[in-house]
Design an enzyme around this catalytic site. Structure first.
Site, mmCIF file in Angstrom:
data_model
loop_
_atom_site.group_PDB
_atom_site.id
_atom_site.type_symbol
_atom_site.label_atom_id
_atom_site.label_comp_id
_atom_site.label_asym_id
_atom_site.label_seq_id
_atom_site.Cartn_x
_atom_site.Cartn_y
_atom_site.Cartn_z
ATOM 1 N N MET A 1 0.814 -1.224 0.000
ATOM 2 C CA MET A 1 0.000 0.000 0.000
ATOM 3 C C MET A 1 0.844 1.270 0.000
ATOM 4 O O MET A 1 0.307 2.371 0.099
ATOM 5 C CB MET A 1 -0.923 -0.001 1.222
ATOM 6 C CG MET A 1 -1.949 -1.118 1.254
ATOM 7 S SD MET A 1 -3.153 -1.053 -0.103
ATOM 8 C CE MET A 1 -3.987 0.495 0.236
ATOM 9 N N TRP A 2 2.167 1.131 -0.123
ATOM 10 C CA TRP A 2 3.035 2.306 -0.147
ATOM 11 C C TRP A 2 2.694 3.187 -1.349
ATOM 12 O O TRP A 2 2.440 2.697 -2.450
ATOM 13 C CB TRP A 2 4.501 1.875 -0.215
ATOM 14 C CG TRP A 2 5.484 3.002 -0.201
ATOM 15 C CD1 TRP A 2 5.458 4.093 0.615
ATOM 16 C CD2 TRP A 2 6.643 3.144 -1.021
ATOM 17 N NE1 TRP A 2 6.540 4.911 0.361
ATOM 18 C CE2 TRP A 2 7.283 4.355 -0.648
ATOM 19 C CE3 TRP A 2 7.216 2.373 -2.026
ATOM 20 C CZ2 TRP A 2 8.447 4.805 -1.241
ATOM 21 C CZ3 TRP A 2 8.380 2.814 -2.627
ATOM 22 C CH2 TRP A 2 8.982 4.018 -2.235
ATOM 23 N N ASP B 1 -0.147 -5.117 3.114
ATOM 24 C CA ASP B 1 0.973 -4.504 3.824
ATOM 25 C C ASP B 1 0.837 -2.985 3.794
ATOM 26 O O ASP B 1 0.872 -2.362 2.733
ATOM 27 C CB ASP B 1 2.288 -4.912 3.143
ATOM 28 C CG ASP B 1 3.494 -4.254 3.805
ATOM 29 O OD1 ASP B 1 4.056 -4.871 4.729
ATOM 30 O OD2 ASP B 1 3.873 -3.148 3.397
ATOM 31 N N TYR C 1 2.353 5.580 5.757
ATOM 32 C CA TYR C 1 1.693 5.579 4.450
ATOM 33 C C TYR C 1 0.420 6.423 4.458
ATOM 34 O O TYR C 1 -0.048 6.850 3.401
ATOM 35 C CB TYR C 1 1.334 4.163 4.000
ATOM 36 C CG TYR C 1 2.485 3.214 3.810
ATOM 37 C CD1 TYR C 1 3.819 3.639 3.882
ATOM 38 C CD2 TYR C 1 2.251 1.864 3.569
ATOM 39 C CE1 TYR C 1 4.861 2.744 3.717
ATOM 40 C CE2 TYR C 1 3.289 0.966 3.395
ATOM 41 C CZ TYR C 1 4.588 1.406 3.483
ATOM 42 O OH TYR C 1 5.618 0.505 3.332
ATOM 43 N N LYS D 1 3.448 -0.919 10.378
ATOM 44 C CA LYS D 1 4.812 -0.638 10.821
ATOM 45 C C LYS D 1 4.868 0.577 11.737
ATOM 46 O O LYS D 1 4.112 1.537 11.558
ATOM 47 C CB LYS D 1 5.726 -0.398 9.603
ATOM 48 C CG LYS D 1 5.645 -1.483 8.545
ATOM 49 C CD LYS D 1 6.478 -1.139 7.322
ATOM 50 C CE LYS D 1 6.151 -2.082 6.173
ATOM 51 N NZ LYS D 1 4.857 -1.769 5.545
ATOM 52 N N HIS E 1 9.921 0.089 11.351
ATOM 53 C CA HIS E 1 10.046 0.476 9.946
ATOM 54 C C HIS E 1 11.501 0.727 9.526
ATOM 55 O O HIS E 1 11.920 0.317 8.439
ATOM 56 C CB HIS E 1 9.191 1.729 9.682
ATOM 57 C CG HIS E 1 8.713 1.844 8.285
ATOM 58 N ND1 HIS E 1 7.509 2.439 7.955
ATOM 59 C CD2 HIS E 1 9.251 1.449 7.111
ATOM 60 C CE1 HIS E 1 7.348 2.402 6.639
ATOM 61 N NE2 HIS E 1 8.390 1.807 6.112
ATOM 62 N N SER F 1 12.132 -3.928 9.573
ATOM 63 C CA SER F 1 12.216 -3.535 8.175
ATOM 64 C C SER F 1 13.475 -2.687 7.984
ATOM 65 O O SER F 1 13.814 -1.877 8.854
ATOM 66 C CB SER F 1 10.975 -2.739 7.773
ATOM 67 O OG SER F 1 11.001 -2.370 6.411
ATOM 68 N N SER G 1 9.065 -2.941 -2.901
ATOM 69 C CA SER G 1 9.462 -2.406 -4.209
ATOM 70 C C SER G 1 10.035 -3.495 -5.115
ATOM 71 O O SER G 1 11.101 -3.329 -5.712
ATOM 72 C CB SER G 1 10.475 -1.268 -4.052
ATOM 73 O OG SER G 1 9.914 -0.177 -3.354
ATOM 74 N N LYS H 1 2.798 -3.470 -5.644
ATOM 75 C CA LYS H 1 1.788 -2.434 -5.446
ATOM 76 C C LYS H 1 1.255 -1.965 -6.790
ATOM 77 O O LYS H 1 1.996 -1.837 -7.760
ATOM 78 C CB LYS H 1 2.404 -1.269 -4.667
ATOM 79 C CG LYS H 1 1.540 -0.018 -4.587
ATOM 80 C CD LYS H 1 1.996 1.063 -5.558
ATOM 81 C CE LYS H 1 1.093 2.293 -5.494
ATOM 82 N NZ LYS H 1 1.453 3.297 -6.532
ATOM 83 N N ILE I 1 -3.263 -5.247 -10.859
ATOM 84 C CA ILE I 1 -3.412 -5.956 -9.585
ATOM 85 C C ILE I 1 -3.653 -7.439 -9.851
ATOM 86 O O ILE I 1 -3.027 -8.311 -9.240
ATOM 87 C CB ILE I 1 -4.561 -5.351 -8.760
ATOM 88 C CG1 ILE I 1 -4.187 -3.939 -8.272
ATOM 89 C CG2 ILE I 1 -4.909 -6.244 -7.569
ATOM 90 C CD1 ILE I 1 -5.328 -3.177 -7.637
#
Length: 286
Positions: free
Chosen positions: A25-26, A50, A55, A80, A114, A151, A200, A242, A249
């Protein structure tokens, strides 16, 4: 490990199951865009969402979970702890805010620190992480979190955490994509039974300009995104692609009807810097 669909699972060190592909979802705008993206992902077979406090879309994720029609227990939710909330008391408060934003009454599936060395705590990052991890452990032992992790941690950050931890991290989420393989971190995590999540996995879009990846897409009759996600799985990573586009998707979850050759997996890994490199967690300015 052979996966046949997006909701097939890795098994964490504590035996908790985590779906092999997550929906990231970033950079997804809060509101209807985020709600619709998460709902479409769930409708397309994803069972792992996630997000993160920073975010700004935890509330939208919560809405999607409530409106999607799938039982809560079938959806794996990650969030996070942000960089300005390290330390025991701050972490406890931040966790409750994330739970409220997500609309989760009982538990969160996975909670991560995070970044290990944010600028606010640069002079005391070990102590701050130890305090946060103590809160994580207490929340885990109380059943409020099913799995705990980190993370962007490197080996020396994890070694520092070992000095005070009672429970080892079960996950380390790092930037992993073709050409950015963070070999030392990956090796450390595998040796310590820490699942490696790949954020990513498409290199934030740069990968689509790489000629070698374009050639592989033609060779396998797949999109470059599908090649990247399949590569991540074959590397033993838990990818978190993402998108806000419904067709993409769906496409990103269709990576189970082909396999990359061993040589192609190695070639993709060797495309050093083709999609940039991860930030140094010890020099970030946020």
């Amino acid at each position: 490990m052979i996966f046949k669909e997006a909701n097939n699972c890795f098994t964490l060190a504590n035996e908790v199951k985590i779906p092999c592909i997550g929906f990231g979802m970033w950079q997804t705008p809060d509101g209807d865009v985020a709600v619709n993206a998460a709902k479409h992902a769930i409708a397309s077979g994803y069972r792992h969402i996630d997000t993160a406090a920073i975010y700004g879309n935890e509330e939208s994720v919560g809405r999607a979970i409530k409106e999607c029609g799938i039982p809560r227990k079938e959806i794996f939710v990650t969030s996070k702890l942000w960089n300005d909330e390290h330390g025991y008391e701050n972490t406890m408060a931040a966790f409750e805010i994330s739970m409220k934003n997500l609309g989760l009454d009982d538990y969160m599936d996975l909670y991560l620190i995070h970044w290990p060395n944010p600028i606010k705590f640069r002079d005391c990052w070990e102590e701050a992480n130890a305090g946060s991890w103590k809160a994580f452990e207490e929340l885990y032992e109380a059943g409020r979190i099913r799995a705990i992790g980190v993370s962007n941690f490197h080996g020396h950050h994890l070694d520092a955490l070992k000095k005070t931890q009672k429970i080892a991290p079960m996950v380390n989420q790092i930037r992993l994509c073709p050409g950015d393989t963070q070999d030392d971190v990956v090796a450390y995590c595998k040796e310590n039974n820490i699942l490696i999540q790949a954020y990513s996995p498409l290199g934030t879009g740069k990968i689509f300009e790489v000629p070698e990846m374009q050639a592989l897409a033609e060779k396998y009759s797949k999109s470059i995104a599908q090649i990247c996600i399949r590569w991540s799985l074959q590397m033993g990573f838990n990818p978190l692609p993402k998108s806000v586009t419904p067709a993409r998707i769906e496409e990103n979850a269709r990576v189970f009807d082909f396999a990359l050759s061993t040589d192609d997996v190695k070639m993709i890994a060797a495309l050093k810097g083709c999609a940039g490199y991860s930030s140094d967690p010890d020099t970030i300015t946020w």
